[in-house]
Design an enzyme around this catalytic site. Structure first.
Site, short mmCIF file in Angstrom:
data_model
loop_
_atom_site.label_atom_id
_atom_site.label_comp_id
_atom_site.label_asym_id
_atom_site.label_seq_id
_atom_site.Cartn_x
_atom_site.Cartn_y
_atom_site.Cartn_z
CE LYS A 184 -1.47 2.83 2.64
NZ LYS A 184 -1.24 3.93 1.68
CD GLU A 260 13.07 0.83 9.59
OE1 GLU A 260 13.53 1.84 10.13
OE2 GLU A 260 13.66 -0.26 9.58
CB CYS A 294 12.87 9.08 8.86
SG CYS A 294 13.80 7.96 7.82
CD GLU A 391 9.99 12.97 11.56
OE1 GLU A 391 8.81 12.66 11.76
OE2 GLU A 391 10.81 12.22 11.00
P1 NAD Z 1 2.28 8.76 7.47
O1 NAD Z 1 2.41 7.97 8.72
O2 NAD Z 1 1.25 9.81 7.41
O3 NAD Z 1 1.98 7.81 6.25
C1 NAD Z 1 2.79 6.68 5.96
C2 NAD Z 1 1.96 5.65 5.27
O4 NAD Z 1 0.95 5.21 6.17
C3 NAD Z 1 1.24 6.12 4.02
O5 NAD Z 1 1.22 5.08 3.08
C4 NAD Z 1 -0.16 6.41 4.52
O6 NAD Z 1 -1.15 6.26 3.52
C5 NAD Z 1 -0.32 5.31 5.55
N1 NAD Z 1 -1.32 5.58 6.57
C6 NAD Z 1 -1.71 6.77 7.08
N2 NAD Z 1 -2.67 6.59 8.01
C7 NAD Z 1 -2.88 5.26 8.08
C8 NAD Z 1 -3.74 4.43 8.87
N3 NAD Z 1 -4.59 4.95 9.75
N4 NAD Z 1 -3.69 3.10 8.68
C9 NAD Z 1 -2.86 2.55 7.79
N5 NAD Z 1 -2.01 3.27 7.02
C10 NAD Z 1 -2.02 4.61 7.18
O7 NAD Z 1 3.72 9.32 7.19
P2 NAD Z 1 4.20 10.17 5.93
O8 NAD Z 1 3.77 11.57 6.15
O9 NAD Z 1 3.82 9.51 4.65
O10 NAD Z 1 5.78 10.01 6.04
C11 NAD Z 1 6.51 10.80 6.89
C12 NAD Z 1 6.87 10.05 8.14
O11 NAD Z 1 7.51 8.83 7.81
C13 NAD Z 1 7.85 10.81 8.98
O12 NAD Z 1 7.50 10.73 10.33
C14 NAD Z 1 9.17 10.08 8.74
O13 NAD Z 1 10.10 10.21 9.76
C15 NAD Z 1 8.70 8.69 8.56
N6 NAD Z 1 9.70 7.92 7.81
C16 NAD Z 1 10.42 7.00 8.50
C17 NAD Z 1 11.40 6.27 7.84
C18 NAD Z 1 12.21 5.27 8.60
O14 NAD Z 1 12.81 4.43 7.96
N7 NAD Z 1 12.26 5.30 9.91
C19 NAD Z 1 11.62 6.46 6.49
C20 NAD Z 1 10.85 7.40 5.81
C21 NAD Z 1 9.87 8.12 6.50
#
Ligand code: NAD
Length: 495
Positions: A184, A260, A294, A391
């Site tokens: 997804k 992650e 991140c 962040e």
């Molecule tokens: P997000 O949590 O909003 O979304 C991430 C994913 O989760 C997307 O595919 C989104 O559609 C999905 N999602 C959102 N709500 C959901 C729910 N209720 N149930 C299931 N899936 C859901 O994060 P983002 O804004 O896309 O990405 C930024 C974040 O990701 C930052 O906090 C960043 O630090 C983190 N990040 C972490 C890493 C790592 O390896 N640690 C790498 C990249 C990004």
């Protein structure tokens, strides 16, 4: 090999849901628009999965699991290796597509393609090396046989900031281990995953092994999958807030999870550091991906003795960034992903200045279309301010001054996060003291980049569970089975 104009490239992207090897419309024919963040215009409309589509994708993954797990490891490896070759041949198309939907400058997108492709090559080399052991129990009575087998159908949820690499970092080890998948992708950047999924079929991945469902209702679609006993694994990259919710859901089925999550990386510049090297490292750690990473340096902690020299040089480098659409020549800083993110970053800077920080450069939203925000430096920042607690996820660098190592460690660790920390010093003992004291899954010593497909990427504390990449990455998709065997010599006595 390149797909010609941007329109030709977009026309080559499949826009349906990939379920059981076929690209299909969402039930009810729902679609949603994917937006170009540099112009705020529509790139493409793609299928918008609902809960029934998600369940159909899981059913396809479940049906394919048994046959896939039996495929020879070498055959799985060859698929990954072919995928590596195909991505590399089409690197320019992937880079252009990433820039179109995510906004980063083309040079950075090319870097992501190289990094993302490397997971395919790395895990093609890991697939044939899955092994176990055969040993004698300490009391000599039994034999212990330990083997690894694929966990099973896995739900992979990825963020928008690295649309290719975050997908290959999960798909490649899952393929190597013999797991089927439902991917997804983030709804803000689904196109790269769709083009990549098509490429995986070309590389020989059997139907049903990788299913892809983009949706604007992620919670509604993934909820039923996480509750379904055909699912065995959840691997998520995204925010800590969503990760926590998913962990709670996953507890019902006691699912295997990899998380992650968010970061709040400190970058520490000691008084004995090579200041110019520290400035270069800080620029990379802060500005890679426009700060939307991140692992981005969220707090720059500089020793008082070198603070002025560091800040002068760092500000000059930040002022040299050229803001613009990622596919225009000369651009070194693209837009943020959407209006909400841009407003959030602008709000954090406004709060920090109200709390007493000074904007040395940047700090104002430019006029015109697109979600742009300039490279910004804040000084006079204190450890309690929200800008260094949360962040930022944007091109804003808050500089905090410290007086000794103990204070730097205390400030660095005073966060619920623990993904990465960077330290710049020329003293080897000091570097290792920091490495042992910092509460972080990864440490960069005199470097602003730690990401590497051959290294275990991941965090401690609220930054996550599990590791991606390295020898550890494949373990996330394997489970251990132990077979106890009666002493084979026990029967010899009575023979
Ligand atoms: P997000 O949590 O909003 O979304 C991430 C994913 O989760 C997307 O595919 C989104 O559609 C999905 N999602 C959102 N709500 C959901 C729910 N209720 N149930 C299931 N899936 C859901 O994060 P983002 O804004 O896309 O990405 C930024 C974040 O990701 C930052 O906090 C960043 O630090 C983190 N990040 C972490 C890493 C790592 O390896 N640690 C790498 C990249 C990004």
């Amino acid at each position: 090999m390149s797909a010609g104009t941007d329109q030709d490239l977009l026309a080559s992207v499949p826009t349906g849901l990939l379920v059981g090897g076929a690209w299909v419309a969402a039930q009810g024919g729902k679609t949603f628009e994917v937006i170009d963040p540099a112009h705020g215009t529509v790139l493409l409309e793609v299928a918008d999965a609902g809960p029934e589509d998600g369940v159909a994708a899981l059913a396809a993954a479940h049906a394919a699991q048994e046959g896939w797990a039996r495929m020879a490891p070498r055959a799985r490896a060859e698929i990954l290796r072919r995928a590596f070759t195909l991505v590399t041949e089409r690197a320019e198309d992937f880079a252009r597509l990433i820039t179109l939907e995510m906004g980063k400058p083309l040079a950075e997108s090319r870097g992501e393609v190289a990094y993302g492709a490397e997971f395919l090559r790395w895990f093609s080399e890991e697939a044939p090396r899955i092994s176990g052991r055969y040993s004698t129990a300490p009391d000599g009575a039994n034999r212990l046989l330990v083997r690894k087998r694929p966990v099973g159908p896995s739900l992979l949820i990825t963020p928008w900031n690295f649309p290719l690499a975050m997908a290959t970092r999960k798909i490649a080890p899952a393929v190597a281990a013999g797991c089927t998948m439902v991917l997804k992708p983030a709804e803000l950047t689904p196109l790269t995953s769709m083009l990549f999924a098509q490429l995986m079929s070309e590389a020989g991945l059997p139907d049903g092994v990788l299913n892809v469902i983009a949706t604007t209702r992620p919670g509604e679609v993934t909820g039923p999958l996480i509750a379904d006993d055909r699912l065995r694994k959840l691997s998520f990259t995204g925010s800590t807030a969503v990760g926590r919710r998913l962990l709670a859901q996953a507890s019902d089925q006691v699912l295997r999870v990899s998380m992650e999550l968010g970061g709040n990386a400190p970058l520490i510049v000691c008084e004995d550091a090579d200041v110019e090297e520290a400035v270069s490292g800080a620029i990379t750690a802060k500005m890679r991906n426009g700060g939307e990473a991140c692992v981005a340096a969220n707090r720059i902690l500089v020793h008082r003795d070198v603070a002025e020299e560091f800040t002068r040089s760092f500000v000059a480098r930040m002022e040299s960034f050229v803001l613009g659409p990622g596919n225009e020549d000369g651009t070194t800083l693209g837009p943020l992903i959407d209006e909400r993110s841009r407003d959030k970053v602008a709000g954090m800077v406004a709060d920090a200045t109200q709390a007493g920080a000074t904007v040395v450069t940047g700090g104002s939203v430019p006029a015109g279309a697109g979600y742009f925000y300039p490279a910004t430096v804040l000084t006079g920042v204190t450890p309690g301010m929200a800008i260094v607690q949360d962040e930022i996820f944007g091109p804003v660098a808050p500089i905090v001054v410290f007086d000794d190592d103990a204070e730097a460690v205390r400030v660095a660790n005073a966060t619920p996060y623990g993904l990465v920390a960077f330290v710049f010093t020329r003293d080897l003992d000091r570097a290792f003291r920091y490495s042992e004291r910092l509460e972080s899954g990864m440490i960069g010593l005199n470097t602003g980049v730690v990401s590497n497909p051959a290294a275990p990427f991941g965090g401690v504390k609220a930054s996550g569970l599990g590791r991606e990449g390295g020898a550890e990455g494949i373990e996330e998709y394997l489970e251990t089975v132990y077979i106890g065997i009666r002493d084979p010599f026990a029967s010899e006595v009575s023979d």
